[in-house]
Motif scaffolding. Structure first.
Motif, PDB file in Angstrom:
ATOM      1  N   ASN A  56      71.890 -41.654 -34.050  1.00  0.00           N
ATOM      2  CA  ASN A  56      71.973 -40.663 -32.831  1.00  0.00           C
ATOM      3  C   ASN A  56      71.161 -40.945 -31.721  1.00  0.00           C
ATOM      4  OD1 ASN A  56      72.375 -37.596 -31.945  1.00  0.00           O
ATOM      5  ND2 ASN A  56      70.175 -37.853 -31.741  1.00  0.00           N
ATOM      6  N   MET A  88      77.965 -41.677 -33.240  1.00  0.00           N
ATOM      7  CA  MET A  88      78.072 -40.372 -33.484  1.00  0.00           C
ATOM      8  C   MET A  88      78.926 -39.941 -34.829  1.00  0.00           C
ATOM      9  SD  MET A  88      78.641 -38.419 -29.860  1.00  0.00           S
ATOM     10  CE  MET A  88      77.355 -38.257 -28.752  1.00  0.00           C
ATOM     11  N   THR A 145      76.894 -40.645 -37.864  1.00  0.00           N
ATOM     12  CA  THR A 145      75.738 -39.597 -38.024  1.00  0.00           C
ATOM     13  C   THR A 145      76.204 -38.486 -38.838  1.00  0.00           C
ATOM     14  OG1 THR A 145      74.818 -40.406 -35.884  1.00  0.00           O
ATOM     15  CG2 THR A 145      73.789 -38.635 -36.909  1.00  0.00           C
ATOM     16  N   CYS A 170      76.143 -32.672 -34.703  1.00  0.00           N
ATOM     17  CA  CYS A 170      76.816 -33.965 -34.656  1.00  0.00           C
ATOM     18  C   CYS A 170      78.367 -33.516 -34.074  1.00  0.00           C
ATOM     19  CB  CYS A 170      76.838 -34.609 -35.614  1.00  0.00           C
ATOM     20  SG  CYS A 170      75.179 -35.192 -35.891  1.00  0.00           S
TER      21      CYS A 170
END
Length: 292
Positions: free
Chosen positions: A198, A217, A220, A236
């Motif tokens: 992140n 991203m 994550t 997210c």
């Protein structure tokens, strides 16, 4: 002696300051690296430095009007050659030397409560040396989080919120990756993996590297889903949707916004159920689906 000096320069990607140079020369010797420099008198050290300088292999910076050493530097290709040689042929010495530099920079840096970006530079350097020494978790917790960001709560994120140092932060975060921006070092905990992905994504976005930010991203999302951290998964997906809208990928933005709503429903956060629907509404509006 000359070779030992050149090998020391392979530990750095910048000029070697006098304090770091002396830290490496301190006893005990780092076997296979600093043995020839142990107990070396100042005249003999200066002779070795002068020979290298005469051969145009080294640049010695001294204080004007005195012989006090400020820094040593060499061509990047020369540093790279000796770095590769040391890393491949003497891995124990490589890690020990970086570990010593990490400890020295952590102990000698007094950044204070309101440091400038220049004040933080030794800590950014400490992060790099710590990771090369195999001390990734300590470098992450004790230096990057605690001293560069000054925590992640209220009043935290000092380097970006106060200094706007997104580029410097991204350089530090890159040290924790085995393969930017896909694979974080296995020496770090699972929680650190998600957090650093992140961190990479937010700094890439801030620097306008939007397409590159998509990969960390998405990674994550996967880590948080495995941990069943549904609020984080929803967040997210929401961030992904906003980024995709910026890139003009409207259909993907709508899909990820819907995922954000779904996973918000699996969390215990009433506030985030509201926030996820706001993201979804924005994506649907941009797609022209106004009734929805």
């Amino acid at each position: 002696r000359a070779l030992a000096l050149l090998r020391l320069l392979g530990l750095f990607d910048r000029p070697v300051t006098a304090d770091c140079f002396e830290a490496l020369r301190q006893p005990p010797a780092i076997t296979g690296l600093t043995d020839p420099l142990q107990g070396l008198s100042t005249p003999l050290l200066n002779k070795a430095l002068s020979r290298l300088e005469s051969a145009r292999l080294l640049t010695v910076h001294r204080e004007a009007g005195s012989a006090r050493l400020i820094s040593l530097d060499a061509h990047p290709l020369l540093r790279e050659y000796f770095a590769r040689q040391l890393r491949e042929q003497q891995p124990d010495a490589w890690r020990a030397a970086h570990g010593r530099l990490f400890e020295h920079l952590c102990a000698s840096t007094q950044e204070g409560d309101q440091p400038t970006l220049e004040d933080l530079q030794p800590l950014y350097q400490a992060v790099a040396h710590g990771c090369l020494a195999g001390l990734q978790q300590r470098a992450c917790e004790e230096v990057y989080d605690a001293r560069i960001l000054k925590g992640t709560g209220v009043g935290g994120f000092y380097s970006t919120r106060k200094l706007g140092a997104f580029g410097s932060d991204l350089g530090a975060v890159a040290c924790f990756f085995d393969q930017p921006w896909q694979r974080v070092s296995p020496a770090l905990t699972d929680d650190a993996h998600a957090w650093l992905l992140n961190e990479a994504a937010t700094r890439l976005c801030a620097l306008g590297r939007l397409t590159e930010a998509l990969e960390p991203m998405r990674a994550t999302v996967e880590i948080n889903a495995r941990a069943e951290a549904w609020k984080n998964v929803s967040i997210c997906f929401s961030n992904l949707s906003a980024l995709e809208l910026t890139l003009g990928e409207v259909a993907a933005a709508v899909q990820d916004a819907e995922q954000s709503v779904t996973h918000a429903g699996r969390s215990n956060s009433a506030d985030w159920r509201v926030a996820a629907r706001t993201t979804d509404a924005d994506a649907l509006h941009q797609a022209g689906r106004r009734g929805e």
